[in-house]
Design a protein around this motif. Structure first.
Motif, PDB file in Angstrom:
ATOM      1  N   THR A 246      29.026  32.393  39.855  1.00  0.00           N
ATOM      2  CA  THR A 246      29.623  33.455  39.027  1.00  0.00           C
ATOM      3  C   THR A 246      30.968  32.998  38.470  1.00  0.00           C
ATOM      4  O   THR A 246      31.306  33.276  37.304  1.00  0.00           O
TER       5      THR A 246
ATOM      6  N   ALA B 110      32.223  41.166  38.027  1.00  0.00           N
ATOM      7  CA  ALA B 110      31.145  41.023  39.003  1.00  0.00           C
ATOM      8  C   ALA B 110      31.630  41.447  40.382  1.00  0.00           C
ATOM      9  O   ALA B 110      32.826  41.370  40.685  1.00  0.00           O
TER      10      ALA B 110
ATOM     11  N   VAL C  22      36.372  38.724  39.675  1.00  0.00           N
ATOM     12  CA  VAL C  22      35.206  38.767  40.551  1.00  0.00           C
ATOM     13  C   VAL C  22      35.684  39.357  41.877  1.00  0.00           C
ATOM     14  O   VAL C  22      36.557  38.790  42.533  1.00  0.00           O
TER      15      VAL C  22
END
Length: 311
Positions: A303, A268, A241
């Protein structure tokens, strides 16, 4: 009983099946005020923004079957890595019911504990000296300080001692922390070739790479992913991420292009807006952050939680 009846069993008797649906109680803004002013007789329901926030909280509170280790890293400093570690740790600890601990593994007298509790007199070195005697949460907690519900383990403030914090010692520390805590965040420092970093990468379940929407900030994040892929950690790079901290930004840089670049390289990409409370570099208090900043860390935490293994 017909064959069709046998194929379609009756619904189970559960709370969700039997209770009539009602509008969810609002907990923010004018909707909450109206609900309380009418003694609950009128319920306008929750706003779209509150519904979205509740969805994030459900993701964050996803149950864990065991310990989960999160490494927060960057190939160079100055992009907000420690700030992201601190705010992510505070957010997870505030909204989950289990134990969350943040470890400062920075080899250069890290500032994680300074930013969270101000307590740096007890460090990872003292814990290592007594590690064989730690057989309970109470014993472990003697070596940590508290920021809200987040437990914090400080790094050595003597750089010479920090340099001696090696891979085996990191493994011993995280083994003990993982015995008593469900989530372990490591502020891993900037030296990717440092011995403790080898242990961090080897044991990490999730990876957060911190950068900035600037030429050098994006370059650092990109080089971190390159280094991971080139040194046997391609899966970490692809599942990372990337968090872009907007404390440093420029209108001359196309932030959307930076976002799109990383979106093609990892799981992400999320942004943290500029916030005067964080820019001050002092003790971090989630209540003093702007609403948009708190929401950004909710998204980051959600997330990360999406990567938690199923039970």
């Amino acid at each position: 009983m017909t064959e069709q009846d046998q194929a379609a069993p009756a619904d189970e008797i559960t709370h969700d099946n039997l209770m009539r649906r009602s509008a969810e109680r609002p907990r923010r803004g004018w909707r909450k005020a109206l609900y309380e002013a009418t003694g609950g007789r009128y319920n306008p329901g929750i706003s779209e923004a509150e519904a979205e926030r509740n969805a994030l909280l459900r993701r964050i509170r996803r149950q864990l079957p065991g310990a989960h280790r999160i490494a927060v890293t960057s190939i160079k400093g100055g992009v907000g890595k420690t700030t992201v570690t601190a705010c992510l740790g505070l957010t997870l600890a505030e909204h989950r019911g289990d134990r969350v601990v943040a470890l400062d593994a920075n080899p250069d007298a890290g500032t994680l504990a300074d930013r969270l509790t101000g307590e740096t007199s007890i460090t990872v070195r003292q814990m290592l000296e007594k590690i064989d005697d730690i057989d309970s949460l109470t014993e472990m907690s003697r070596f940590t300080s508290l920021a809200g519900r987040l437990q914090v383990l400080a790094s050595d403030q003597d750089p010479a001692m920090s340099e001696a914090f090696n891979r085996d010692e990191y493994t011993r520390i995280t083994t003990v922390l993982s015995r008593f805590c469900n989530i372990l965040l490591t502020d891993s420092g900037t030296g990717l070739v440092h011995s403790a970093m080898e242990g961090t990468l080897e044991l990490a379940d999730s990876m957060v790479v911190v950068g900035a929407p600037t030429v050098d900030g994006a370059s650092r994040a990109g080089k971190t992913l390159d280094w991971l892929a080139a040194h046997g950690h391609r899966e970490h790079a692809e599942n990372a991420v990337v968090v872009l901290s907007h404390d440093r930004s420029s209108e001359e840089v196309d932030a959307e292009k930076i976002h799109d670049h990383f979106a093609q390289r990892c799981r992400a990409v999320l942004s943290v807006p500029a916030d005067p409370h964080l820019a001050a570099g002092g003790r971090i208090d989630l209540d003093l952050l702007r609403e948009s900043t708190r929401e950004a860390f909710l998204r980051i935490a959600a997330t990360i939680a999406d990567d938690f293994p199923a039970r």
